[in-house]
Design a protein around this motif. Structure first.
Motif, short mmCIF file in Angstrom:
data_model
loop_
_atom_site.label_atom_id
_atom_site.label_comp_id
_atom_site.label_asym_id
_atom_site.label_seq_id
_atom_site.Cartn_x
_atom_site.Cartn_y
_atom_site.Cartn_z
N ASP A 5 -6.67 47.89 1.62
CA ASP A 5 -6.77 49.12 2.36
C ASP A 5 -7.06 50.30 1.38
O ASP A 5 -7.67 51.68 1.92
CB ASP A 5 -5.19 50.03 2.91
N ALA A 6 -7.12 50.11 -0.83
CA ALA A 6 -7.66 51.42 -0.79
C ALA A 6 -8.96 50.74 -1.56
O ALA A 6 -9.30 51.42 -2.85
CB ALA A 6 -6.86 50.92 -1.97
N GLY A 7 -9.70 49.86 -0.69
CA GLY A 7 -10.59 49.77 -1.09
C GLY A 7 -11.68 48.54 -2.07
O GLY A 7 -11.95 48.54 -2.32
N ARG A 55 -1.44 52.77 -7.10
CA ARG A 55 -0.94 53.64 -7.46
C ARG A 55 -2.22 54.28 -7.39
O ARG A 55 -2.86 53.94 -7.92
CB ARG A 55 -0.60 53.18 -8.54
N PRO A 56 -2.47 56.12 -6.86
CA PRO A 56 -2.97 57.15 -6.16
C PRO A 56 -4.24 57.25 -7.26
O PRO A 56 -4.97 56.79 -7.06
CB PRO A 56 -3.00 58.03 -5.94
N ALA A 57 -3.94 57.31 -8.67
CA ALA A 57 -4.63 57.17 -9.61
C ALA A 57 -5.45 56.16 -10.24
O ALA A 57 -6.46 56.92 -10.96
CB ALA A 57 -3.32 57.51 -11.11
N LEU A 58 -5.43 55.33 -9.45
CA LEU A 58 -5.65 53.83 -10.28
C LEU A 58 -6.65 53.72 -8.80
O LEU A 58 -7.11 52.23 -9.33
CB LEU A 58 -4.67 52.53 -9.99
N MET A 90 -4.27 45.03 -15.25
CA MET A 90 -2.97 46.76 -14.26
C MET A 90 -1.77 45.61 -14.09
O MET A 90 -1.45 46.00 -13.24
CB MET A 90 -3.93 46.48 -12.54
N PRO A 91 -1.29 46.15 -14.98
CA PRO A 91 -0.16 45.64 -14.52
C PRO A 91 1.25 47.29 -13.58
O PRO A 91 1.48 46.44 -13.13
CB PRO A 91 0.83 46.09 -15.88
N GLY A 92 0.48 48.33 -13.55
CA GLY A 92 0.96 49.06 -12.32
C GLY A 92 0.38 49.44 -11.72
O GLY A 92 0.37 50.49 -11.24
N LEU A 93 -0.89 48.62 -11.07
CA LEU A 93 -1.66 48.92 -9.80
C LEU A 93 -0.54 48.84 -8.66
O LEU A 93 -1.01 50.53 -8.25
CB LEU A 93 -2.35 47.42 -9.67
N LEU A 94 0.11 48.37 -9.13
CA LEU A 94 0.47 48.46 -7.47
C LEU A 94 2.17 49.02 -7.88
O LEU A 94 2.49 48.66 -8.82
CB LEU A 94 0.82 46.25 -6.46
#
Length: 251
Positions: free
Chosen positions: A233-235, A199-202, A167-171
């Motif tokens: 923090d994002a779970g 990234r909120p969508a992920l 997931m290259p765009g996760l952060l």
């Protein structure tokens, strides 16, 4: 037909090796195969193969014959990390430092595959089922100037070697921060405060899943710590880190 094409490709590769023999990644000397080091550069590359800190990968005295998850370096004992375990392929000095800088600032994308393979091997003990691989992100301003994220190149190789989801765009670095070079540990942590988020969508895609954070170098651990905390923090599930090189104090 397929056999004929493979034979033709093999002949072409052989011809290219004659015209352009493989070169050492570090110094350009002729070597036996692509992605290799000459004997001199190999001796100057400090691979971490023995005992190491279970949290950050710093090499420690010993042969590594005891349980690998029970020893921690003084730095990790003094500074609790939000991630659980970590590994590094080599130390950030000698030829290892030179290779990292060649990839990071020298546009040497041709060595990313070999360096990524070294990191994938070092990260093997960290791999967990359903794990996600995420590179430490660059801010868009820095990415524009550099044109690539070296951590993403390494992460892609690690994910491919272990069959994991990349997931290259996760952060995201949603706030530009000055370079960390020449800053003390306290300054590094303060500099990154609130600068990285998932990234909120992920967010739904990482719920409860373990994450392997990948970067090129770990110094104080401030960047990796900020990323790991954002993931938790994002779970996300437990976070582990893998870096190509670990900065260490000279003996």
């Amino acid at each position: 037909m397929g056999l004929h094409i493979r034979s033709l490709r093999s002949l072409m590769k052989g011809a290219l090796r004659i015209v352009y023999p493989p070169q050492c990644m570090g110094c350009g000397e002729t070597v036996g195969q692509t992605g290799a080091l000459c004997p001199a550069c190999w001796r100057e590359t400090d691979f971490i193969a023995g005992a190491a800190c279970a949290c950050c990968g710093t090499p420690l005295p010993g042969d590594g014959s005891f349980a690998e998850d029970v020893i921690h370096c003084d730095e990790c004992l003094a500074t609790p990390r939000p991630w659980l375990r970590g590994r590094a392929a080599m130390t950030y000095r000698g030829a290892g430092r030179k290779l990292v800088l060649m990839l990071k600032h020298g546009d040497r994308l041709d060595i990313a595959g070999a360096l990524g393979d070294w990191l994938a091997d070092a990260a093997t003990p960290l791999i967990m089922p359903r794990m996600v691989v995420a590179p430490v992100p660059l801010h868009l301003r820095r990415l524009f100037h550099r044109r690539y994220n070296q951590a993403e190149l390494l992460a892609g190789r690690v994910a491919r070697q272990h069959g994991l989801d990349l997931m290259p765009g996760l952060l995201q670095r949603h706030r530009h921060t000055p370079p960390q070079d020449h800053r003390g540990a306290v300054e590094r942590f303060a500099n990154l405060q609130g600068s990285i988020r998932v990234r909120p969508a992920l967010v739904p895609l990482i719920a409860g899943r373990p994450v392997l954070l990948v970067d090129d170098v770990m110094a104080s651990g401030a960047t990796l710590g900020t990323c790991a905390q954002a993931l938790l923090d994002a779970g996300s599930g437990p976070v582990r880190v893998a870096v190509l090189a670990r900065a260490v104090k000279d003996p």
